[in-house]
Design an enzyme around this catalytic site. Sequence first.
Site: not given
Length: 403
Positions: A318, A366, A378
């Site tokens: 990420c 994240h 993402h």
Amino acid sequence: MPTLASHRKSRTRLRTTAPAVGMTTAAIASISLLGQSAQAAPNEPSPNPTVEEVQKKVDDLYRQAGTSTQSYNKAKEATEGQRKSVDGLLDDVAKRTEKLNESRRKLGNYAAAQYRSGTVTPTAALLLADSPQQYFDQNQLMDRMTERQKSYITDYEQKQEEASKERAEATRSLEKLTESQAALKASKQDVQKKLAKAREMLSDLTAEEKARLAALEKEREAEATRKAEAKAKAEAKDRADAERKRQEEAAPQEDGAGSGTGTGTGTGSGTAPGTGTGGGSESGGAYAAKAEKVLAFARAQIGKPYVWGAAGPSSYDCSGLTQGAWKAAGVDLPRTTWDQVEVGTRIATDDLKPGDLVFFYDDISHVGIYIGDGKMIHAPKPGAYVREESIYYMPIYGSVRPA
């Protein structure tokens, strides 16, 4: 004789009765244990978790793996930086050692010359000289040589001290490098352990349970999509309101520009508002231009696999994706989510603009790139691919505008 026979019969009875007693005791013990097991069994938790429990546990393992991935990225970054530092220090140590050896050679030459010439007292040197003038000339030369020798000694000692400091610093850097490498290895093992556990739990599900798990995932996605659609409507309304306001503000200015009178008033009234509006427009335009490059890069990565610790070009985690996207716009972001969240300006969820970074979970493990309408691009998790998704799929921690 009868007495002996009676004695043998008595011993025989003891041998036949002992096994009977042992078997009875074992049987009673077995019955007792079975009874205890039968009573305890109803109170023990079921060894098979429900699908909902598996979903929660797997999600938690993925989140933990994400946290460990950020630890891995941080340790990897520290290791690479420390390795560069060590390499530089070792180069410096080599150069200083060469200079030290050069000073040592010069001192050795002087020592050898002194040994070959021997030591002569000033009185003997005067008596052996061809003339007093020759003595004074030689004496002055020796004084100059002594001063030069002293400077070489001082230079040697200084270089020796500098080389010693460099070696000590290189040793400390090597120790830090070893620590960083150990942390890197531990983080890697932690990620692998959590992902293996998640895969194991998913593989243990029956076909029916997997179908139930997929249905639960669809329900969560549908809820996240509904929230994103609501945000998209709100953003569309905000854009419409902003456009209507802009047109209303522009209308009087157009009327003033068409009038043949009031030149001085028109010039004065248009200066201050024009300056303010222009500055804000330039700032927003500059960010929008960067965001356009960020989104173009991110969209080009859609479909590439998530790989923990990866930062492109064939796969990403990420924070590797967000770092690469903003680098395409000329902005250098740190490697980890924990550092990226500290860059730029904090933004409320209601004020998000395309290009902003949205962070998730309380441990900030994240991150995604906001693209508008409640959605982001993402790199989700192991086994998934870079994709568009609602920002409401996970609990939001906060957002930042990097530039």
